[in-house]
Design a protein around this motif. Structure first.
Motif, short mmCIF file in Angstrom:
data_model
loop_
_atom_site.label_atom_id
_atom_site.label_comp_id
_atom_site.label_asym_id
_atom_site.label_seq_id
_atom_site.Cartn_x
_atom_site.Cartn_y
_atom_site.Cartn_z
N MET A 88 9.64 -5.15 3.77
CA MET A 88 8.26 -4.94 4.24
C MET A 88 8.00 -5.78 5.49
SD MET A 88 5.30 -3.44 3.74
CE MET A 88 3.59 -3.65 4.28
N ALA A 89 8.44 -7.03 5.46
CA ALA A 89 8.26 -7.91 6.61
C ALA A 89 9.00 -7.36 7.83
CB ALA A 89 8.74 -9.31 6.29
N ASP A 90 10.20 -6.83 7.61
CA ASP A 90 10.98 -6.26 8.70
C ASP A 90 10.29 -5.02 9.26
OD1 ASP A 90 13.46 -6.37 10.29
OD2 ASP A 90 13.94 -4.49 9.29
N SER A 91 9.75 -4.19 8.38
CA SER A 91 9.04 -2.99 8.80
C SER A 91 7.84 -3.35 9.66
CB SER A 91 8.58 -2.20 7.58
OG SER A 91 7.81 -1.08 7.95
N MET A 92 7.13 -4.40 9.30
CA MET A 92 5.95 -4.83 10.05
C MET A 92 6.29 -5.55 11.35
SD MET A 92 3.82 -6.40 6.84
CE MET A 92 2.76 -7.35 7.94
N GLY A 93 7.54 -5.97 11.48
CA GLY A 93 7.90 -6.80 12.64
C GLY A 93 7.41 -8.22 12.47
N MET A 94 7.23 -8.65 11.23
CA MET A 94 6.65 -9.96 10.95
C MET A 94 7.48 -11.11 11.50
SD MET A 94 5.59 -11.59 7.22
CE MET A 94 4.02 -10.74 7.04
N ALA A 140 4.00 3.61 10.93
CA ALA A 140 3.01 3.47 9.88
C ALA A 140 3.55 2.59 8.75
CB ALA A 140 2.63 4.84 9.33
N GLN A 141 2.67 1.76 8.20
CA GLN A 141 3.08 0.82 7.15
C GLN A 141 2.58 1.29 5.77
OE1 GLN A 141 5.21 -1.62 7.81
NE2 GLN A 141 5.16 -0.91 9.95
N PRO A 142 3.32 0.97 4.71
CA PRO A 142 3.00 1.48 3.36
C PRO A 142 1.89 0.68 2.68
CG PRO A 142 4.98 0.17 3.25
CD PRO A 142 4.59 0.22 4.71
N ILE A 143 0.64 0.91 3.09
CA ILE A 143 -0.46 0.11 2.56
C ILE A 143 -1.35 0.91 1.60
CG2 ILE A 143 -0.49 -1.30 4.65
CD1 ILE A 143 -3.11 0.20 5.42
N PHE A 144 -1.05 2.21 1.41
CA PHE A 144 -1.87 3.02 0.52
C PHE A 144 -1.29 3.00 -0.90
CE2 PHE A 144 -2.94 4.48 4.69
CZ PHE A 144 -4.28 4.85 4.62
N PRO A 145 -2.12 2.76 -1.89
CA PRO A 145 -1.62 2.75 -3.27
C PRO A 145 -1.15 4.14 -3.68
CG PRO A 145 -4.02 2.62 -3.23
CD PRO A 145 -3.56 2.48 -1.81
N PHE A 146 -0.31 4.18 -4.71
CA PHE A 146 0.35 5.43 -5.08
C PHE A 146 0.29 5.65 -6.59
CE2 PHE A 146 4.13 7.78 -6.45
CZ PHE A 146 4.00 8.93 -5.68
N THR A 147 0.05 6.90 -6.95
CA THR A 147 0.16 7.36 -8.33
C THR A 147 0.99 8.62 -8.33
OG1 THR A 147 -2.08 6.53 -8.77
CG2 THR A 147 -1.12 8.03 -10.40
N THR A 148 1.98 8.71 -9.20
CA THR A 148 2.86 9.86 -9.20
C THR A 148 2.15 11.10 -9.74
OG1 THR A 148 5.01 10.72 -9.92
CG2 THR A 148 3.78 9.40 -11.51
N LEU A 280 3.13 9.58 2.02
CA LEU A 280 1.84 9.43 1.35
C LEU A 280 1.39 7.97 1.33
CD1 LEU A 280 2.32 11.89 -1.64
CD2 LEU A 280 0.77 12.19 0.30
N VAL A 281 2.30 7.04 1.03
CA VAL A 281 1.91 5.63 0.97
C VAL A 281 1.67 5.05 2.36
CG1 VAL A 281 3.10 5.26 -1.23
CG2 VAL A 281 4.31 4.78 0.92
N ARG A 282 1.97 5.81 3.38
CA ARG A 282 1.72 5.38 4.76
C ARG A 282 0.54 6.12 5.38
NH1 ARG A 282 6.78 4.31 3.30
NH2 ARG A 282 7.86 2.53 4.26
N GLN A 683 11.97 2.17 0.46
CA GLN A 683 10.98 3.22 0.67
C GLN A 683 9.57 2.66 0.88
OE1 GLN A 683 12.01 6.89 0.55
NE2 GLN A 683 13.55 5.44 1.24
N GLY A 684 9.29 1.51 0.31
CA GLY A 684 7.99 0.86 0.51
C GLY A 684 6.92 1.39 -0.43
N GLY A 685 5.81 0.65 -0.50
CA GLY A 685 4.68 1.08 -1.32
C GLY A 685 4.93 1.04 -2.81
N GLY A 686 5.98 0.35 -3.25
CA GLY A 686 6.33 0.32 -4.66
C GLY A 686 7.11 1.53 -5.12
#
Length: 982
Positions: A88-94, A140-148, A280-282, A683-686
């Motif tokens: 996640m940190a790598d994806s954000m460029g943190m 885009a970053q995976p900040i949206f919660p997810f439900t299957t 979806l999570v993005r 994949q991100g977002g859990g």
């Protein structure tokens, strides 16, 4: 040296210096370590996956974990510590901008300050009054919660973070002849925030007939024909009698409509329900449609016709507000896509790659970009080639249409079309039989290249170079269509078969160079659907995986070859080659034809060869020109009455006798793979991660580079599908001129190999004949024009044993990109292996530009160094210039590991030879083992330490007699080039 992509939001955060007091850690010494007490002072109760004592130093990845949780990411969204947190940190460029970053290294105050900038941007997004897509590091970053949604019972949108429901889009035609315009059923998935109006979402759209469920069993052909023109009837459109909101429709949604068991496939459909969860999570919406004739939709499944494409187009028009959709099939209650921003991107493999290209050629508004994977540009080319069917059964569209006819899964619905549809299938089967491999009206309605001038949206075209399901000519036709339209298109070519580099249904993914395929598409869609200025549109025209090393990717400025070479029939010993279709006479069948025909000429094949004297890259389609006559075999039919007589050709890479080379050969539809890391493809977002894999090469003595097929009765057939419309009646003994086009490829042939052109009759599995024929080829006429590319613009090498989180990663990448150091084996760098004396002098030789050795006056005293070996020129060059000496007067001991002090001494001599400043000198007395430095190396070690090339192995030791491992040497050479060779 971390990858440094400019990101709009991150730049804004840096400019505003928005550092929350809850994260502030004050220290005048930026190199001082951050402690747990300092890090968590203002949020001591925050639940973390790892903790430490207040005075204990924090590692970089521990700081990452705290900052992500502090910003507001839930544990369920972050996954497993530390791998998913680091991803996640790598994806954000943190951590971009932190030199020689290692997750397990101690976090300094300076490092934390860099990380805090990204964390603040994330915090602001998660604590805003509205939840909108967050773009950092170009994607885009995976900040949206997810439900299957993959549940048969108990699903309720009221309790789901992802909203799912169906709409029924009205199309332009009544293909099933029921007096009403067909409705196609589309599944919509979108983040709750989009439904609630926080933002308008861009859509990832997959149009794929397989998804609602496939059939099984024999094709239910009718006994009559069918008037194809009836498919185009256009009754009056429905009149809406009311409207419903997205929320109202979602409240009535039932998961059994999109997640149900299909006994015909022994699996659950919708097949692609979870394939786009990554988006979806993005913050993207995802729309999936099976189209005409599939379960829940009206109409006939017509297998690729313009009608099928038009129906899929209607879904895009609904997303842009230009077409009506209904909540069900009967109520005429309309629903708008009020959550949509009107921008649509498409991707998907095979049939889904096909439909999006077809849609691009409609020029429909709102389709902003496509990423077709293994897609079909012209259905004619899928089962035919230059007038010949390349399937044992000439008819195919009918069987695939039946396979995708999901309406069959609903017996009541199926009964309404069964008779008419059976007659339709019978009609198109007969149409294909009648054309017998020739281009006809049946194929015109399935040839999207004819409408190339309508294309408006850019494309990233993805294809496997070993795909013989959807053959490589399809991507070439797509690319040519884009060139004709004057619209940008990029090619991404891998060495697998009929596969997407990220393959959710197989649970695997392989990297494109150093980048995940998902990240590339994330950047692509972020740019084209949300307008993010991330530079992805400037990626190379062609990015291609090497056929000799699957961990290596090359880029090219153009798909067009810069030159060509000709392989002629000059190697033939006879004037004429006689090629018989009687394979049984020589014992050739489907199991052995490749081995037999690539060994030498036979009674059923002719081989022509040329030596390859330098490394050569073939790029494009090989045009095989030859003149030939045909002799009829014994049987009932005269030659003039025969049609569909196949002539085939292949280009083969053959190793020197007794040797082998690595090649990507498919086992079934795919190239075998090795798992590098289970769950290693984040994949991100859990979401559940995929396995990170690499493609395996196989040691072979030959590799078929490409093949092609043609009808002897279609001598005028060229590369374009439409050119194969008209065949002729062959006259026995009369010679005709042919140009047979092989499937396009991008393939590297090493110097010393042999290229072989093999012309043979038919390909087992594609055709068979009860009555034989013989092809008489004029050997002097044979001329294969082989398109040849210049060297690649750039090469990206990756190694399975070097991770981006390793301390030596930057050094390995630096020297590998500059070809100073290369791998020990395919995809293996061996960073912990000792560096030998031969390797080190070879590296310096490459640094010097690999100069030619003088022809005279060069002494060769070392009995253990062959001047013709891979390191021989380097050793004698280095000796001649005073850079190295032998281990004795007559030996060099090339395989002995080099010590740290030897390396320093050799580097020092090289620097002097090159004229660099060597005045730096450090006081080494503080190291307890300084006395172990040999006399010859003392000046060099002081210089190397003083310039920062060689640092201590601890605060008090230099380990001068220790071995220098390859990871260390790579880092030292990087420092040398950046700080000394200036």
């Amino acid at each position: 040296m971390k990858r440094n992509l400019t990101v709009l939001l991150l730049v804004l955060a840096l400019a505003l210096s928005l550092v929350s007091p809850a994260m502030a850690v004050e220290s005048e010494d930026t190199s001082a370590p951050v402690t747990w007490g300092e890090l968590t002072a203002d949020s001591p109760d925050l639940t973390l996956p790892v903790t430490g004592e207040p005075d204990q130093a924090v590692t970089n990845q521990e700081a990452v974990a705290y900052l992500l949780r502090w910003a507001g990411m839930e544990e369920s969204q972050l996954g497993t510590y530390p791998a998913d947190y680091n991803a996640m940190a790598d994806s954000m460029g943190m951590t971009n901008g932190i030199e020689n970053y290692s997750p397990t290294a101690t976090c300094t105050q300076a490092n934390l300050a860099v990380m805090q900038q990204s964390a603040q941007v994330l915090y602001d997004a998660l604590h805003s009054e509205t939840r909108e897509p967050l773009f950092m590091n170009g994607m885009a970053q995976p900040i949206f919660p997810f439900t299957t949604g993959a549940v048969e019972e108990g699903y309720d949108n009221a309790n789901s973070d992802i909203i799912r429901f169906f709409v029924y889009v009205e199309t332009d035609y009544d293909t099933d002849d029921d007096g009403k315009l067909d409705l196609v059923k589309a599944l919509v998935q979108l983040p709750r925030a989009a439904m609630e109006g926080d933002y308008q979402a861009a859509t990832i759209y997959e149009a794929r007939p397989y998804i609602t469920g496939c059939t099984s069993g024999d094709v239910p052909y009718g006994e009559e024909g069918y008037d194809i023109s009836k498919l185009y009837s256009q009754p009056e459109a429905r009149t809406p009698v009311g409207e419903a909101t997205t929320e109202e429709v979602a409240a009535e949604a039932d998961s059994s409509e999109w997640y149900y068991y299909n006994p015909h496939e022994d699996m659950y459909d919708y097949e692609d329900l979870t394939w786009y969860d990554y988006y979806l999570v993005r913050g993207y919406a995802v729309v999936e449609c099976g189209g005409l004739g599939t379960r829940g939709s009206d109409g006939f499944e017509t297998c690729g016709t313009d009608l099928e494409i038009d129906a899929f187009k209607c879904v895009i028009e609904w997303l842009t507000g230009d077409r009506v959709a209904y909540t069900d099939k009967t109520s005429n209650i309309a629903i708008e896509a009020d959550w949509s921003n009107g921008k649509v991107g498409m991707t998907g493999r095979s049939y889904a790659g096909t439909t999006q290209f077809g849609l691009a050629t409609t020029g429909v508004k709102g389709l902003e970009t496509i990423v077709p994977v293994a897609g079909i540009a012209s259905w004619y080319e899928y089962t035919n080639s230059q007038g010949i069917s390349t399937r044992s059964n000439t008819a195919y569209s009918d069987s695939l249409a039946w396979m995708c006819s999901g309406r069959y899964l609903d017996p009541e619905d199926w009964a309404t079309i069964e008779e008419k549809y059976g007659n339709y299938l019978n009609q198109i089967r007969n149409d294909q039989w009648e054309s017998n491999g020739d281009y006809s009206d049946h194929w015109v309605s399935r040839d999207y290249t004819l409408n190339a001038e309508n294309i408006q949206c850019p494309a990233l075209i993805v294809h496997g170079l070993n795909d013989y399901n959807v053959r490589t000519k399809e991507f070439d036709l797509m690319y040519q269509a884009y060139e004709k339209a004057g619209v940008p298109a990029k090619l991404l070519l891998h060495q697998d078969g009929h596969l997407t580099p990220t393959y959710p249904s197989g649970g695997l993914s392989f990297l494109i160079g150093e980048t995940s395929y998902d990240a590339i598409l994330n950047q692509w869609f972020s740019h084209y659907l949300y307008g993010l200025d991330n530079g992805v549109e400037n990626m190379a025209a062609v990015t291609a995986q090497s056929n000799t090393n699957t961990m290596e990717w090359n880029t090219y400025d153009s798909w067009k070859a810069e030159s060509a070479m000709t392989l002629t029939g000059a190697s033939a010993t006879e004037e004429t080659a006689s090629i018989s279709s009687d394979y049984a006479a020589i014992g050739v069948d489907r199991s052995n034809w490749q081995d037999t025909f690539t060994a030498s000429s036979t009674a059923s094949s002719a081989m022509y060869t040329m030596d390859v004297t330098q490394d050569t890259t073939i790029k494009g389609s090989v045009a095989v020109n030859f003149s030939a006559s045909t002799l009829n075999g014994e049987g009932e039919k005269a030659l003039a009455d025969r049609d569909g007589l196949m002539v085939s050709a292949m280009l083969v890479d053959i190793a020197p006798e007794g040797t082998t080379f690595p090649a990507c050969n498919t086992s079934g539809a795919y190239v075998p793979k090795t798992t590098l890391a289970e769950g290693g493809a984040w994949q991100g977002g859990g979401l559940e991660n995929l396995d990170l894999v690499k493609l395996n090469t196989t040691d072979v003595s030959y590799k078929i580079i490409t093949r092609g097929w043609m009808d002897l009765c279609n001598p005028d057939a060229g590369y374009d599908s439409a050119s194969a419309a008209n065949g002729i009646s062959l006259v026995e003994g009369q010679s005709y001129d042919y140009t047979l086009y092989l499937q396009p490829n991008l393939y590297e042939v090493p110097a010393g190999h042999t290229l072989a052109l093999v012309i043979y009759a038919y390909e087992p599995g594609m055709a068979s004949y009860d009555q034989n024929y013989t092809i008489q080829v004029d050997n002097a006429s044979v001329a294969a024009q082989i398109p040849v590319s210049d060297a690649p613009t750039s090469t990206i090498r990756t190694y399975s044993d070097v991770a981006s989180t390793d301390w030596f990663y930057d050094g390995v990448k630096y020297v590998s990109d500059r070809e100073i150091m290369t791998g020990m084996d395919e995809g293996i760098f061996a960073p912990q292996s000792n560096t030998t004396r031969a390797q080190l002098v070879t590296m310096l030789y490459r640094l010097a530009g690999s100069p030619d050795l003088p022809e005279e006056g060069l002494d060769y005293p070392f009995s253990d160094v062959d001047a013709s070996s891979w390191y021989g020129p380097a050793v004698y060059w280095a000796r001649a210039n005073g850079i190295v000496t032998g281990t004795s007067d007559t030996t060099f001991t090339p395989d002995r590991p080099v010590t740290r002090q030897e390396m320093a001494a050799i580097l020092h001599r090289y620097a002097e030879f090159a004229g660099y400043d060597v005045s730096a000198s450090a006081d080494l007395s503080g190291y307890t083992d300084a006395g172990d430095i040999a006399g010859y190396a003392q000046t060099a070690m002081a210089w190397a330490n003083g310039t920062g090339l060689v640092t201590g192995t601890s605060d008090t030791t230099l380990s001068p007699t220790g071995s220098a491992v390859r990871g260390q040497v790579a880092t030292i050479l990087m420092r040398f080039l950046e700080h000394v060779a200036v």
